[in-house]
Scaffold this active site. Structure first.
Site, short mmCIF file in Angstrom:
data_model
loop_
_atom_site.label_atom_id
_atom_site.label_comp_id
_atom_site.label_asym_id
_atom_site.label_seq_id
_atom_site.Cartn_x
_atom_site.Cartn_y
_atom_site.Cartn_z
CB CYS A 131 -0.80 0.44 -4.76
SG CYS A 131 0.23 1.92 -4.51
CG HIS A 230 -2.92 0.78 -0.46
ND1 HIS A 230 -2.15 -0.36 -0.48
CD2 HIS A 230 -2.15 1.76 -1.00
CE1 HIS A 230 -0.96 -0.10 -1.01
NE2 HIS A 230 -0.94 1.19 -1.33
CD GLU A 232 -4.29 -2.78 0.95
OE1 GLU A 232 -3.21 -2.20 1.16
OE2 GLU A 232 -4.97 -2.59 -0.09
#
Length: 269
Positions: A131, A230, A232
């Site tokens: 990001c 994202h 994660e």
């Protein structure tokens, strides 16, 4: 008390028993509350370090506030760098005045992460930007950003709900490394209002949203990868395993490897 758990081996599964690569993760300063305290704290979502560790790397947290000399010293010890999501990069970094919807900015974080990026790129280490991290990578290598995507795409599809990730589909370039990792298409967690505009000269766009927004960038050497979403927060660990694998390979070859060649464009930062 003696633990029933086996001691960690410090070795990377699937990489010939090599030591686990050390991967730097810069940590910004935020105003926070913890236990009975409140004030400034080094703060980043735990999922970033957790995903690095699960993929076989050792996350090394790098608090904001270091110097360029400290960054160079760290680059001599690390095997890779991951830049996480967060606040907007100040548009001074890419020669634009701030948009009304941009900010708040964190110049100290910008300076520290730029110093780290310059140092690790000069050292030839793998870099993974998530990001904001992808956007900063593009800026450091000479690209620019769109400061407020709704002005360009006409919707909030990339940032639909405050404090919650959205979901949209991306398609990948068939000849990209990212295509090998996540396939031709994937639904990805998203939360951003800025994006890459002009791609840096030494990078290539390798994924796009349905509205044409650049969603990933790579370099030709395979050491630089940035994604606008994202991972994660997603279910797949493929991207993290790919990145940690590159860091493990770099750790093994480090003594004889040549640095990345795209250094002329770093001088503008």
């Amino acid at each position: 008390m003696k633990s029933d758990l086996p001691a960690p081996s410090g070795r990377l599964p699937g990489h010939g028993g090599s030591p686990r690569p050390l991967i730097g993760v810069p940590i910004p300063v935020e105003n926070a509350r913890w236990r009975v305290w409140s004030g400034e704290a080094h703060l980043l979502g735990a999922s970033y370090a957790e995903r690095v560790r699960q993929a076989g790397g050792v996350p090394v947290l790098l608090p904001v506030g270091g110097s360029s000399e400290e960054a160079v010293q760290l680059a001599a010890s690390l095997h890779g760098l991951m830049i996480a999501g967060g606040s907007d990069v100040h548009p001074d970094r890419y020669g634009q005045p701030p948009h009304a919807a941009s900010g708040p900015f964190d110049p100290e974080r910008d300076a520290w992460e730029v110093a780290l990026l310059r140092a690790v790129l000069e050292a030839g280490l793998p870099v993974f930007g998530i990001c904001r991290g992808m956007q900063l990578l593009n800026i450091v290598l000479g690209g620019t950003l769109t400061q407020h995507l709704p002005d360009t795409v006409g919707s909030d599809v990339h940032n639909p709900t405050r404090d919650r990730f959205g979901l949209h589909r991306v398609r990948t370039a068939p000849d990209s490394r990212l295509h090998q990792v996540i396939g031709a298409e994937a639904d990805v967690p998203t939360y951003h209002h800025q994006a890459v505009d002009v791609v840096a000269p030494d990078l290539t766009a390798t994924a796009w949203a349905e509205d044409g927004t650049v969603e990933a960038i790579e370099d030709s050497s395979g050491r630089i990868l940035g994604v606008q979403w994202h991972p994660e927060a997603g279910d797949s660990d493929g991207i993290f395993r790919h990145f940690v694998g590159r860091c493990a390979a770099r750790a093994a070859e480090r003594n004889g490897a040549a640095p990345i060649s795209q250094l002329a464009s770093l001088e503008r930062i």
